[in-house]
Design a protein around this motif. Structure first.
Motif, short mmCIF file in Angstrom:
data_model
loop_
_atom_site.label_atom_id
_atom_site.label_comp_id
_atom_site.label_asym_id
_atom_site.label_seq_id
_atom_site.Cartn_x
_atom_site.Cartn_y
_atom_site.Cartn_z
N LEU A 105 0.85 -1.30 0.08
CA LEU A 105 -0.18 0.17 -0.03
C LEU A 105 0.87 1.15 -0.02
CD1 LEU A 105 -2.88 -0.88 2.60
CD2 LEU A 105 -3.16 -0.28 0.07
N GLY A 106 1.89 1.06 0.89
CA GLY A 106 2.80 2.53 1.02
C GLY A 106 3.36 2.77 -0.37
N ARG A 107 3.92 1.81 -1.23
CA ARG A 107 4.38 2.25 -2.54
C ARG A 107 3.47 2.27 -3.57
NH1 ARG A 107 10.27 0.40 -1.99
NH2 ARG A 107 10.65 1.29 0.03
N TRP A 108 2.34 1.70 -3.26
CA TRP A 108 1.14 1.57 -4.08
C TRP A 108 1.44 0.98 -5.41
CZ3 TRP A 108 -3.59 1.83 -2.64
CH2 TRP A 108 -4.73 1.94 -3.52
#
Lengths: 168, 272
Positions: free
Chosen positions: A131-134
């Motif tokens: 999710l953080g780097r999507w």
């Protein structure tokens, strides 16, 4: 409530570690540790689900406020909290029906702790870095796995130093 | 007792867990640019696909109305051609949105269908069934056989979002060809076939019934696309400009077939 102050102390310690130690020991291109995952892993079972959920959300929100983006820590941490009971039952199918009242993960031997904590940590990291780097790529999967291994090292140190109950 | 039962049901841990996860994910998505952009793109695609399906269902019913419009347009074209063929006939007669055709030199008409359009909003837009794959990109003008409709604001591979002239943030350069005066359009948010033409100086005589076209120096539309007719002229001496009301040829509620004006060479935005 038995152990309340230890959990409060653990939460404070983990917030401090996240803010001070992690930036020093993390490798942004290789592996990034998130030792605070151990909070959700080690929350006492005997306190009940409602209080446990409240503490899990509270700790996640504290991390979100201190280390944005908001929501990501809580989301991933609640996955760990939500799955740990089912995971434990899967590992120990012969647990008695009232096991939650007496069971605590602090009695685990190092090997048992690895089997219990590492998959949960890996699951957390896959969500967190995905999710953080999507994006979901083989590079992210590799980074998440390496980070989970590195995180587990820190979790194990914390477990051995502060949490594990040693029998005489 | 009944209330307590409901409370017990609401405060069930799995339900609270799902709720907390939903709120956390929502907070993360709205506070981070990349996920919010993706979600916006997904929702636009989903909305376009759903409206495409609805449009497909409605197609037989709208087809008849389009046929009638095309017949009318054909009649207009034939009339204009017959006038042009007479040696002494008027050459400035405009045909539908396309004026004397001179306006469209250097542009290609890309036919498109409106999949969905908002009604009664202050920021009106419509979704077209053509996008980046058809060579469309933000900034291109959209016309109907009646006149200018709006501008492409966003494109995905297969869809485009068009901001209407009846959008509170859309202002295009307009032109009174009779006087050679220019102004800027704006929309007051009330009537869907009227615009305001602002910043036309008071020393220029403006009459009700005059044509209003897109301006010669407009960067988004070609010059000379018909927009409407002056329906009311008010004088505001405090500002030094007219407040002109333009009755548009385009009616937002009856758009008909649409065409995107794509220049043969792409528009290059001016460097600051």
């Amino acid at each position: 409530m038995k152990g309340a102050w230890q959990i409060g102390l653990l939460a404070t310690l983990l917030l401090l570690v996240e803010g001070t130690l992690v930036p020093l020991v993390g490798f942004p291109e290789l592996a990034w540790p998130i030792p605070s995952v151990i909070f959700w892993i080690m929350l006492p079972f005997q306190w009940g689900d409602r209080l446990g959920l409240l503490l899990a959300i509270g700790f996640g929100l504290s991390l979100d406020m201190l280390f944005p983006p908001i929501g990501l820590h809580t989301f991933c941490g609640l996955w760990v909290w939500g799955l740990r009971k089912a995971w434990l039952r899967m590992l120990n199918p012969n647990l008695p029906s009232e096991w939650e009242a007496s069971f605590t993960p602090t009695v685990f031997q190092p090997g048992e702790f690895f089997i219990y904590a590492f998959p949960l940590t890996l699951w957390h990291h896959l969500w967190y870095f995905g999710l953080g780097r999507w994006t979901l790529s083989s590079a992210i999967l590799l980074f998440s796995t390496l980070s989970a291994t590195y995180t587990f090292l820190w979790e194990w140190i914390i477990f051995e130093l502060f949490l594990r109950k040693r029998h005489a | 007792m009944r209330e307590l039962k409901w409370l017990n049901l609401i405060f069930r841990v799995p339900l609270l867990w799902v709720l907390a996860q939903g709120v956390s994910l929502y907070l993360y998505i709205i506070s981070t640019p990349a996920p919010s952009e993706t979600v916006k793109r997904w929702s636009t695609d989903l909305s376009a696909a759903a409206h495409g399906l609805l449009q497909w269902i409605r197609r037989p019913f709208t087809a008849m109305a389009e046929v009638e419009q095309l017949q009318q347009l054909n009649t207009d074209l034939l009339e204009a051609l017959s006038e042009l063929s007479q040696p002494q006939g008027p050459a400035d007669g405009s045909i539908g949105a396309w004026g004397t055709f001179e306006a469209l030199q250097g542009y290609q008409l890309v036919p498109a269908r409106a999949l969905y359009q908002t009604l009664y909003l202050r920021s009106n837009y419509l979704l077209l069934d053509k996008g980046g794959r058809d060579g469309l990109y933000p900034g291109l003008g959209v016309i109907s056989p009646m006149g200018a409709v709006g501008l492409i604001a966003e494109t995905t591979a297969t869809y485009s979002m068009v901001y209407s002239l009846f959008h509170r943030d859309v202002h295009i350069a307009l032109y009174l060809p009779k006087q050679g005066a220019m102004g800027l359009s704006s929309w007051g948010g009330t009537t869907f076939n009227r615009l305001k033409l602002e910043y036309v100086p008071l020393y220029i005589p403006v009459e009700v019934g005059e044509e209003v076209w897109t301006a010669p120096n407009a960067t988004l539309f070609p010059k000379g696309i018909r927009v409407g007719k002056v329906s009311q002229v008010k004088t505001d001496f405090t500002g030094g400009f007219y407040s002109i009301e333009v009755q548009t040829y385009t009616d937002w509620h009856r758009l008909g077939p649409l065409y995107v004006l794509r220049p043969h060479s792409p528009i290059v935005p001016p460097t600051p």
